[in-house]
Design a protein around this motif. Sequence first.
Motif: not given
Length: 251
Positions: A14-39
């Motif tokens: 959050i200390l990073l100006k590129q992220v900040d609280i707004e960016g952290q909220l975007r991450l919190k509200n994001s949904r991501v699919l990871i295909v493959g749980l290997g290396g």
Amino acid sequence: MLSDDELLRYSRQILLKQVDIEGQLRLKNSRVLIVGLGGLGSPVALYLAAAGVGELHLADFDRVDLTNLQRQIIHDTTAVGQHKVDSAMTRLAAINPGITLVGHRAGLDADSLGEAVANVDLVLDCTDNFAVREAVNAACVAARKPLVSGAAIRLEGQLSVFDPRNDASPCYHCLYGHGSEAELTCSEAGVLGPVVGLVGSLQALEALKVLVGFGEPLVGRLLLVDALTGRFRELKVKRDPGCAVCGSSRG
């Protein structure tokens, strides 16, 4: 809103100006699919969970094998024989109990893959199978969802971002339409653990950049990693207007 616990947990990013609280909220509200749980999927899942991506969908039909443990760092010896999805979910829940985990333990066919992609904001291809990569790419193009694709074998890796929302972006098929030069698997050709760790970490970084909206994601660029010499190269990749997957859909 972010809770006091979340503000403390994610304080360093959050200390990073590129992220900040707004960016952290975007991450919190994001949904991501990871295909493959290997290396590749191991560092991807670990870093995205730790970063606070709110909902991780984990897809892998395989079980943990002893030969996986040299590089698939999300699993451990006690998980041998378990579904990789179950092993990964146990580890990720311990790292960050505040996120939601959704497991896909069966192989995804065309219909279920399309549905899985449509239900998320971004997809990471962490597989080592060309046919699966093509299917994931086609589903992402159809649903207009960004795709972060990585590959690693022996002492080499590569990485790119394909974003159907960007009219100038190529898709995976534009680049590898006639087959990938890395159709050998790690079980056939070998791979050094830190190589997949490096590429997977870069995939996680690119995903965070796309989700939060900062920096320059690797759209239209292919990053090549030569671990033997410690060198990185970058190639420009243009969209193919005649691509069988993305050409007609973008006019």
